[in-house]
Motif scaffolding. Structure first.
Motif, PDB file in Angstrom:
ATOM      1  N   ARG A  79       0.845  -1.205   0.000  1.00 12.11           N
ATOM      2  CA  ARG A  79       0.000   0.000   0.000  1.00 12.11           C
ATOM      3  C   ARG A  79       0.882   1.258   0.000  1.00 12.11           C
ATOM      4  N   LEU A  80       1.958   1.199   0.768  1.00 15.35           N
ATOM      5  CA  LEU A  80       2.889   2.317   0.847  1.00 15.35           C
ATOM      6  C   LEU A  80       3.547   2.563  -0.514  1.00 15.35           C
ATOM      7  N   ALA A  81       3.926   1.477  -1.175  1.00 17.12           N
ATOM      8  CA  ALA A  81       4.587   1.591  -2.472  1.00 17.12           C
ATOM      9  C   ALA A  81       3.652   2.191  -3.526  1.00 17.12           C
ATOM     10  N   GLU A  82       2.357   1.860  -3.457  1.00 16.24           N
ATOM     11  CA  GLU A  82       1.408   2.450  -4.401  1.00 16.24           C
ATOM     12  C   GLU A  82       1.381   3.973  -4.264  1.00 16.24           C
ATOM     13  N   VAL A  83       1.435   4.446  -3.014  1.00 13.87           N
ATOM     14  CA  VAL A  83       1.460   5.898  -2.783  1.00 13.87           C
ATOM     15  C   VAL A  83       2.779   6.476  -3.278  1.00 13.87           C
ATOM     16  N   ALA A  84       3.885   5.781  -2.995  1.00  7.55           N
ATOM     17  CA  ALA A  84       5.213   6.278  -3.388  1.00  7.55           C
ATOM     18  C   ALA A  84       5.313   6.471  -4.894  1.00  7.55           C
ATOM     19  N   GLU A  85       4.675   5.600  -5.653  1.00  8.76           N
ATOM     20  CA  GLU A  85       4.720   5.706  -7.108  1.00  8.76           C
ATOM     21  C   GLU A  85       4.096   7.011  -7.595  1.00  8.76           C
ATOM     22  N   LYS A  86       3.155   7.539  -6.850  1.00 11.30           N
ATOM     23  CA  LYS A  86       2.444   8.761  -7.259  1.00 11.30           C
ATOM     24  C   LYS A  86       3.215  10.030  -6.898  1.00 11.30           C
ATOM     25  N   TYR A  87       4.211   9.904  -6.018  1.00 17.20           N
ATOM     26  CA  TYR A  87       4.959  11.079  -5.553  1.00 17.20           C
ATOM     27  C   TYR A  87       6.412  10.955  -6.001  1.00 17.20           C
ATOM     28  N   GLN A  88       6.661  11.282  -7.244  1.00 14.88           N
ATOM     29  CA  GLN A  88       7.980  11.072  -7.830  1.00 14.88           C
ATOM     30  C   GLN A  88       9.033  12.066  -7.335  1.00 14.88           C
ATOM     31  N   ASP A  89       8.593  13.182  -6.754  1.00 12.41           N
ATOM     32  CA  ASP A  89       9.551  14.183  -6.278  1.00 12.41           C
ATOM     33  C   ASP A  89       9.961  13.965  -4.828  1.00 12.41           C
ATOM     34  N   VAL A  90       9.469  12.905  -4.207  1.00 12.69           N
ATOM     35  CA  VAL A  90       9.774  12.613  -2.804  1.00 12.69           C
ATOM     36  C   VAL A  90      11.068  11.811  -2.695  1.00 12.69           C
ATOM     37  N   ASP A  91      11.914  12.173  -1.724  1.00 10.45           N
ATOM     38  CA  ASP A  91      13.168  11.449  -1.492  1.00 10.45           C
ATOM     39  C   ASP A  91      13.017  10.366  -0.432  1.00 10.45           C
ATOM     40  N   LEU A  92      12.263  10.698   0.612  1.00  9.32           N
ATOM     41  CA  LEU A  92      12.163   9.831   1.780  1.00  9.32           C
ATOM     42  C   LEU A  92      10.696   9.679   2.180  1.00  9.32           C
ATOM     43  N   ILE A  93      10.294   8.441   2.450  1.00  3.97           N
ATOM     44  CA  ILE A  93       8.927   8.172   2.887  1.00  3.97           C
ATOM     45  C   ILE A  93       8.970   7.566   4.279  1.00  3.97           C
ATOM     46  N   ILE A  94       8.225   8.185   5.194  1.00  3.24           N
ATOM     47  CA  ILE A  94       8.143   7.696   6.564  1.00  3.24           C
ATOM     48  C   ILE A  94       6.758   7.103   6.786  1.00  3.24           C
ATOM     49  N   ASN A  95       6.748   5.863   7.222  1.00  2.00           N
ATOM     50  CA  ASN A  95       5.510   5.122   7.435  1.00  2.00           C
ATOM     51  C   ASN A  95       5.148   5.149   8.919  1.00  2.00           C
ATOM     52  N   VAL A  96       4.057   5.824   9.256  1.00  2.00           N
ATOM     53  CA  VAL A  96       3.545   5.863  10.626  1.00  2.00           C
ATOM     54  C   VAL A  96       2.264   5.036  10.673  1.00  2.00           C
ATOM     55  N   GLN A  97       2.162   4.137  11.627  1.00  3.19           N
ATOM     56  CA  GLN A  97       0.992   3.276  11.720  1.00  3.19           C
ATOM     57  C   GLN A  97      -0.249   4.074  12.128  1.00  3.19           C
ATOM     58  N   GLY A  98      -1.387   3.677  11.582  1.00  5.78           N
ATOM     59  CA  GLY A  98      -2.622   4.403  11.827  1.00  5.78           C
ATOM     60  C   GLY A  98      -3.234   4.178  13.191  1.00  5.78           C
ATOM     61  N   ASP A  99      -2.608   3.322  14.017  1.00  8.00           N
ATOM     62  CA  ASP A  99      -3.120   3.095  15.367  1.00  8.00           C
ATOM     63  C   ASP A  99      -2.151   3.622  16.429  1.00  8.00           C
ATOM     64  N   GLU A 100      -1.377   4.664  16.055  1.00  9.89           N
ATOM     65  CA  GLU A 100      -0.421   5.290  16.988  1.00  9.89           C
ATOM     66  C   GLU A 100      -0.798   6.762  17.200  1.00  9.89           C
ATOM     67  N   PRO A 101      -1.919   7.033  17.874  1.00  8.25           N
ATOM     68  CA  PRO A 101      -2.362   8.420  18.053  1.00  8.25           C
ATOM     69  C   PRO A 101      -1.499   9.236  19.007  1.00  8.25           C
TER      70      PRO A 101
END
Length: 244
Positions: A79-101
């Protein structure tokens, strides 16, 4: 360095159905996670990646950013990679879990800073020391051991290291990841590896393929939301934070 924070969120949850939309001090949990992540100073933008229109609508209604992804992703990395493909100008992607409020924005910044001046680093994550024996033995708490330079040697649901001699600290892995964009895209296409399958831990795929993972130690403690009891704890903490 252009940094994008991505927060994957699925509606389905075995122990807490509809978890991302559970209320925390007047807002859906996923929106609380988004708010915290967006406060990180190194992050150019934060975005929720979901396959459910209810989550997508909730994030937008509370002023956040979201993107719809496919429903058939076998892992969060896909799922993360699908988003990364859409943001070609991004250098670094940080994945934060959706259950860490209660995610700490400064920790996200520290994770991004690990890549400063290190062109070879492709992936980084976080750990915190655990001293409670029941937490150490709990297979839901993933443990990690590192070399002298702070790179992961192994991750396991078993106790690591085996306490033949007392005094060696035990570190719990915190599921927050940072990836170079190009590496993430390649990583998502790698086949499942034997140790990854045995432990059901995706990060072992990177180690088994010969990549190094930098592990940042943090004193921060988090209360992730997996159960109704966790939700009550987080709500109590938020009430205290809002009163203060």
């Amino acid at each position: 360095m252009n940094v994008l924070c991505v927060i994957p969120a699925r509606y389905a949850s075995t122990r807490l159905p509809g978890k991302p939309l559970k209320d925390i001090a007047g807002k859906p949990m996923i929106c609380r996670v988004y708010e915290r992540a967006a406060k990180a100073s190194r992050v150019a933008a934060a975005i929720v990646a979901t396959d459910d229109s209810r989550i997508y609508d909730a994030v937008l209604q509370h002023g956040g950013k979201a993107v719809m992804t496919r429903k058939d992703h076998p892992t969060g990395t896909d799922r993360l990679a699908e988003v990364a493909e859409k943001y070609q100008d991004v250098d670094l992607i940080i994945n934060v879990q959706g259950d860490e409020p209660l995610i700490e924005p400064k920790l996200i910044d520290e994770l991004a800073a690990a890549f400063d001046g290190d062109a070879d680093l492709q992936m980084a994550t976080v750990c915190t020391e655990i001293t409670d024996e029941s937490e150490q033995q709990n297979p839901n708490n993933v443990k990690v051991v590192m070399d002298k330079q702070g790179y992961a040697l192994y991750f396991s649901r078993s106790l690591l290291p085996y306490p033949r001699h007392e005094g060696t600290p035990v570190y719990k892995h915190i599921g927050i990841y940072a990836y170079k964009r190009d590496f993430l895209l390649a990583y998502a296409k790698m086949a499942e590896t034997p140790l990854e399958h045995a432990e059901s831990l995706e990060q072992l795929r990177a180690l088994e393929n010969g990549y190094r993972i930098k592990v940042i130690k943090t004193p921060y403690r988090f209360v992730g939301v997996d159960t109704a009891e966790d939700l009550e704890k987080v709500n109590a903490i938020y009430r205290q934070m809002m009163q203060g």
